[in-house]
Design a protein around this motif. Structure first.
Motif, PDB file in Angstrom:
ATOM      1  N   GLY A   1       0.903  -1.228   0.020  1.00  0.00           N
ATOM      2  CA  GLY A   1       0.201  -0.504  -0.058  1.00  0.00           C
ATOM      3  C   GLY A   1       0.680   1.057   0.024  1.00  0.00           C
ATOM      4  N   GLY A   2       0.058   2.743  -0.409  1.00  0.00           N
ATOM      5  CA  GLY A   2       0.906   3.716   0.180  1.00  0.00           C
ATOM      6  C   GLY A   2       1.742   4.104   1.199  1.00  0.00           C
ATOM      7  N   ALA A   3       1.402   3.273   1.875  1.00  0.00           N
ATOM      8  CA  ALA A   3       2.249   3.529   3.693  1.00  0.00           C
ATOM      9  C   ALA A   3       3.335   3.213   3.542  1.00  0.00           C
ATOM     10  CB  ALA A   3       2.052   2.958   4.321  1.00  0.00           C
ATOM     11  N   ASP A   4       3.505   1.641   2.624  1.00  0.00           N
ATOM     12  CA  ASP A   4       5.000   0.661   2.501  1.00  0.00           C
ATOM     13  C   ASP A   4       5.582   2.072   1.292  1.00  0.00           C
ATOM     14  OD1 ASP A   4       3.869  -1.304   4.111  1.00  0.00           O
ATOM     15  OD2 ASP A   4       1.692  -1.394   2.375  1.00  0.00           O
ATOM     16  N   VAL A   5       4.956   2.144   0.257  1.00  0.00           N
ATOM     17  CA  VAL A   5       5.687   3.182  -0.907  1.00  0.00           C
ATOM     18  C   VAL A   5       6.196   4.398   0.072  1.00  0.00           C
ATOM     19  CG1 VAL A   5       5.675   4.825  -3.099  1.00  0.00           C
ATOM     20  CG2 VAL A   5       4.178   2.157  -2.547  1.00  0.00           C
TER      21      VAL A   5
ATOM     22  N   GLN B   1       9.203   0.548   1.567  1.00  0.00           N
ATOM     23  CA  GLN B   1       9.116  -0.689   1.274  1.00  0.00           C
ATOM     24  C   GLN B   1       8.228  -1.404  -0.413  1.00  0.00           C
ATOM     25  OE1 GLN B   1       7.563  -1.551   4.661  1.00  0.00           O
ATOM     26  NE2 GLN B   1       9.742  -0.717   6.363  1.00  0.00           N
ATOM     27  N   ALA B   2       8.246  -0.450  -0.903  1.00  0.00           N
ATOM     28  CA  ALA B   2       6.993  -1.526  -2.184  1.00  0.00           C
ATOM     29  C   ALA B   2       7.396  -0.022  -3.351  1.00  0.00           C
ATOM     30  CB  ALA B   2       5.670  -1.708  -1.720  1.00  0.00           C
ATOM     31  N   ARG B   3       6.758  -0.621  -4.486  1.00  0.00           N
ATOM     32  CA  ARG B   3       7.112   0.449  -5.738  1.00  0.00           C
ATOM     33  C   ARG B   3       6.236   0.531  -6.368  1.00  0.00           C
ATOM     34  NH1 ARG B   3      11.812   2.377  -4.756  1.00  0.00           N
ATOM     35  NH2 ARG B   3      12.150   2.556  -6.921  1.00  0.00           N
ATOM     36  N   VAL B   4       6.249   1.651  -7.267  1.00  0.00           N
ATOM     37  CA  VAL B   4       5.091   1.731  -7.667  1.00  0.00           C
ATOM     38  C   VAL B   4       4.617   1.742  -9.070  1.00  0.00           C
ATOM     39  CG1 VAL B   4       2.854   3.911  -8.681  1.00  0.00           C
ATOM     40  CG2 VAL B   4       3.907   3.746  -6.348  1.00  0.00           C
ATOM     41  N   LEU B   5       4.498   0.704 -10.046  1.00  0.00           N
ATOM     42  CA  LEU B   5       5.214   0.026 -11.714  1.00  0.00           C
ATOM     43  C   LEU B   5       3.951   0.417 -12.133  1.00  0.00           C
ATOM     44  CD1 LEU B   5       6.850  -3.215 -10.874  1.00  0.00           C
ATOM     45  CD2 LEU B   5       7.902  -1.126 -11.245  1.00  0.00           C
TER      46      LEU B   5
ATOM     47  N   THR C   1      -0.529   5.922  -2.013  1.00  0.00           N
ATOM     48  CA  THR C   1       0.860   6.916  -1.436  1.00  0.00           C
ATOM     49  C   THR C   1       0.090   8.339  -1.354  1.00  0.00           C
ATOM     50  OG1 THR C   1       1.325   7.914  -3.613  1.00  0.00           O
ATOM     51  CG2 THR C   1       2.177   6.343  -3.370  1.00  0.00           C
ATOM     52  N   THR C   2      -0.153   9.414  -1.803  1.00  0.00           N
ATOM     53  CA  THR C   2      -1.016  10.626  -1.363  1.00  0.00           C
ATOM     54  C   THR C   2      -1.603  10.518  -0.164  1.00  0.00           C
ATOM     55  OG1 THR C   2      -0.459  11.898  -3.705  1.00  0.00           O
ATOM     56  CG2 THR C   2      -2.498  13.138  -2.442  1.00  0.00           C
ATOM     57  N   THR C   3      -2.485   9.946  -0.357  1.00  0.00           N
ATOM     58  CA  THR C   3      -3.250   9.055   0.960  1.00  0.00           C
ATOM     59  C   THR C   3      -2.794   8.482   2.889  1.00  0.00           C
ATOM     60  OG1 THR C   3      -5.157   8.995  -0.095  1.00  0.00           O
ATOM     61  CG2 THR C   3      -5.366   7.949   1.592  1.00  0.00           C
ATOM     62  N   ALA C   4      -1.557   7.947   2.213  1.00  0.00           N
ATOM     63  CA  ALA C   4      -1.288   7.838   3.110  1.00  0.00           C
ATOM     64  C   ALA C   4      -0.885   8.948   3.622  1.00  0.00           C
ATOM     65  CB  ALA C   4      -0.012   6.710   2.741  1.00  0.00           C
TER      66      ALA C   4
END
Length: 162
Positions: free
Chosen positions: A63-67, A71-75, A134-137
């Motif tokens: 999720g966004g908080a992980d990004v 710890q995470a990616r957006v592809l 990501t923005t919401t997080a």
């Protein structure tokens, strides 16, 4: 008067990844808020230079908080890693909300930036999962309440009660 950050696509602007806008079902309330000068429109992706249209993007298996935590990616569906732009979009949108004193935001659900109750699972198969973009997080971490477009009437009732 309380200002509300809002996804520009909900106001009829064709800024979504596929070059469209998105009806909220609450156009009357949004028009009223716009007439009052309450709304602070933004498209986080456009604000950091994404084109319209653009390839769809999803958060991979998180999720966004992980990004935001690295710890995470957006592809994009093309395989292009656009994580850094989504992080920057979240940071810039938070600055805009804070500049205008926004305590509430109405953002488009499902988006890897703006999703607040669901996002897509990263497979590009149209599979929804509970989560936030990501923005919401970033906004929620700063204490800003984020509503999906289906929550406009509830937010309007809350604002009228205060």
């Amino acid at each position: 008067m309380e200002r509300i950050l809002i996804s520009a696509c909900l106001l009829g602007r064709p800024v979504r990844y596929n070059g469209t806008d998105k009806a909220s079902g609450a156009e009357e309330i949004l028009a009223h808020w716009q007439g009052q000068g309450r709304l602070v429109p933004v498209c986080p992706e456009i604000a950091v230079g994404f084109p319209t249209p653009r390839p769809p993007a999803e958060i991979t298996h998180a999720g966004g908080a992980d990004v935001l935590a690295g710890q995470a990616r957006v592809l994009e569906k093309t395989g292009q890693d656009v994580t850094s732009l989504y992080v920057r979009a979240a940071q810039e949108t938070l600055k805009l909300a804070q500049k205008h004193g926004c305590r509430h935001a109405v953002l488009t659900d499902g988006s890897p930036s703006c999703g607040s109750s669901f996002i897509y699972d990263g497979s590009f198969g149209g599979i929804q999962k509970s989560g936030m973009g990501t923005t919401t997080a970033a906004l929620r971490a700063a204490g800003i309440t984020v509503w999906p477009e289906t929550g406009v009437a509830a937010l309007d009732a809350l604002l009228r009660a205060h």
